[in-house]
Enzyme design. Structure first.
Site, PDB file in Angstrom:
ATOM      1  N   GLY A  50     -30.873 -56.007  20.967  1.00  0.00           N
ATOM      2  CA  GLY A  50     -29.912 -55.251  21.227  1.00  0.00           C
ATOM      3  C   GLY A  50     -29.980 -54.415  22.449  1.00  0.00           C
ATOM      4  N   ASN A 130     -26.260 -44.612  15.818  1.00  0.00           N
ATOM      5  CA  ASN A 130     -27.263 -44.848  15.247  1.00  0.00           C
ATOM      6  C   ASN A 130     -28.264 -43.596  14.706  1.00  0.00           C
ATOM      7  OD1 ASN A 130     -27.603 -44.271  17.963  1.00  0.00           O
ATOM      8  ND2 ASN A 130     -29.881 -44.799  17.806  1.00  0.00           N
ATOM      9  N   GLY A 179     -30.803 -58.503  15.331  1.00  0.00           N
ATOM     10  CA  GLY A 179     -31.254 -59.094  14.263  1.00  0.00           C
ATOM     11  C   GLY A 179     -31.751 -57.839  13.228  1.00  0.00           C
ATOM     12  N   CYS A 304     -36.157 -45.506  18.729  1.00  0.00           N
ATOM     13  CA  CYS A 304     -36.576 -46.046  20.073  1.00  0.00           C
ATOM     14  C   CYS A 304     -37.156 -44.539  20.928  1.00  0.00           C
ATOM     15  CB  CYS A 304     -35.558 -46.544  20.810  1.00  0.00           C
ATOM     16  SG  CYS A 304     -34.921 -47.985  20.147  1.00  0.00           S
TER      17      CYS A 304
END
Length: 364
Positions: A50, A130, A179, A304
């Site tokens: 992504g 997110n 994915g 992240c």
């Protein structure tokens, strides 16, 4: 994926039989994923994930922008993959307008309309945030941008396979996918690029991915991404209904048993797979550590950026006070989440936090 590791291991750019089998698998996967988002197969390009898809979308288009169109609009709650790319583009002469969300974490079409200029080239607004799960009104935003010739990109990484995603209905020109957010392999993603858009090649070399991203394709992961996408979308409606019930159970149980805790947003425009709860009486790192011991794995923001001690940039942009934002915990549910897991999580959280509520003390 297994046969493409051990049996059909040919390079998909080779013209021998094993290579042709691998090439057929890549193109079949491309067709599967593009069909699931309402695109044509020649509009989908595979990436390493992504983050790369986001970078490709912004840098690939903006570095081909006309000299008189050097303005970008994005939201303050975008993933760091977008915000960091925008910082690089600013060094290349682009001007940027960063829009704050409303108190519920929504970017309104009106705020984008007010920020548009004659030289606006691209707008990037993520489909599902997110960290807080808010769903942005992409369809309305895209309909407004299209007649003005402004490119519209959306990071749909937290949306695809969880809520309906159709590039035609959403009016987007570019769409990022990944994915591993839908139980596919890590390290593979894709970017939808509407036909006719000019892109600067991301990686020069052998000319793979129609010359836009060279390098030997990761065949097993691409195959796995397509199969995971197929499974997720097929059961989407049933899964979303189940997960919404479990998320409601999680939220109401915690809020009813722990006075002082609160949702970051209770907007009705939310993905059922994410919730974010503030525990003002308990230190975030203490709570994360204790929950980890109990087998409950949550984060304090984007995975992240989970090693950062700073409060979430998303919550700060929403106007959440810094001391509250530091003690917010993001809970992510999936199609595999069970009711017994939710009950275990609630029991564990209450056991850890309740003593601080009862005594009125805090370790925050």
């Amino acid at each position: 994926m297994h046969p493409y590791f051990v049996e059909y291991y040919g390079n998909p750019s080779s013209h021998h039989a094993p290579g042709m089998i691998a090439r057929k698998a890549v193109e079949s996967a491309r067709q599967t994923i593009s069909h699931l988002i309402g695109a044509d197969s020649d509009e989908l390009f595979f990436t390493s994930g992504g983050t790369e898809a986001d970078y490709f979308a912004l840098a690939g288009t903006c570095l081909k922008a006309p000299s008189g169109r050097r303005h970008i609009i994005a939201s303050a709650i975008e993933h760091k993959a977008i915000l960091s790319t925008i910082e690089q583009l600013k060094q290349n002469g682009f001007s940027v307008t960063i829009l704050p969300p409303d108190a519920d974490g929504i970017i309104t079409p009106e705020s984008i309309a007010a920020a548009m200029r004659a030289d606006t080239f691209l707008v990037s607004i993520m489909m599902v945030n997110n960290e807080i799960g808010t769903i942005q009104p992409l369809q309305e935003i895209g309909a407004m941008l299209k007649p003005r010739g402004i490119l519209f990109h959306s990071d749909a990484i937290q949306a695809f396979g969880k809520i309906p995603v159709n590039v035609q209905k959403l009016n987007v020109d570019l769409l990022s996918l990944s994915g591993h957010k839908l139980h596919g392999p890590k390290g593979v993603g894709a970017l939808f690029v509407r036909r006719g858009i000019t892109m600067k090649p991301l990686v020069p070399g052998g000319g793979q991915e129609n010359g836009l991203r060279s390098g030997t394709e990761n065949v097993p992961s691409i195959v796995g991404f397509a199969k995971a996408s197929e499974i997720a979308v097929k059961g989407l409606e049933r899964t979303a209904k189940k997960i919404k019930r479990l998320r409601t159970m999680l939220e109401t149980s915690i809020l009813s048993q722990l006075p002082g805790s609160r949702l970051v947003t209770s907007s009705k425009y939310r993905s059922p797979f994410i919730t974010n709860i503030i525990f003002p009486m308990v230190d975030r790192d203490f709570l994360l550590a204790r929950l980890g011991v109990a087998g409950i794995y949550v984060t304090s923001g984007s995975a992240c950026a989970s090693y950062s001690l700073a409060p979430s940039h998303v919550l700060i942009a929403m106007g959440v006070p810094e001391n509250m934002a530091r003690n917010a915990i993001r809970f992510s549910l999936s199609s595999l989440t069970t009711e017994s897991e939710i009950k275990h999580a609630v029991r564990s959280i209450v056991k850890i936090v309740e003593p601080f509520v009862i005594t009125g003390l805090t370790n925050a």
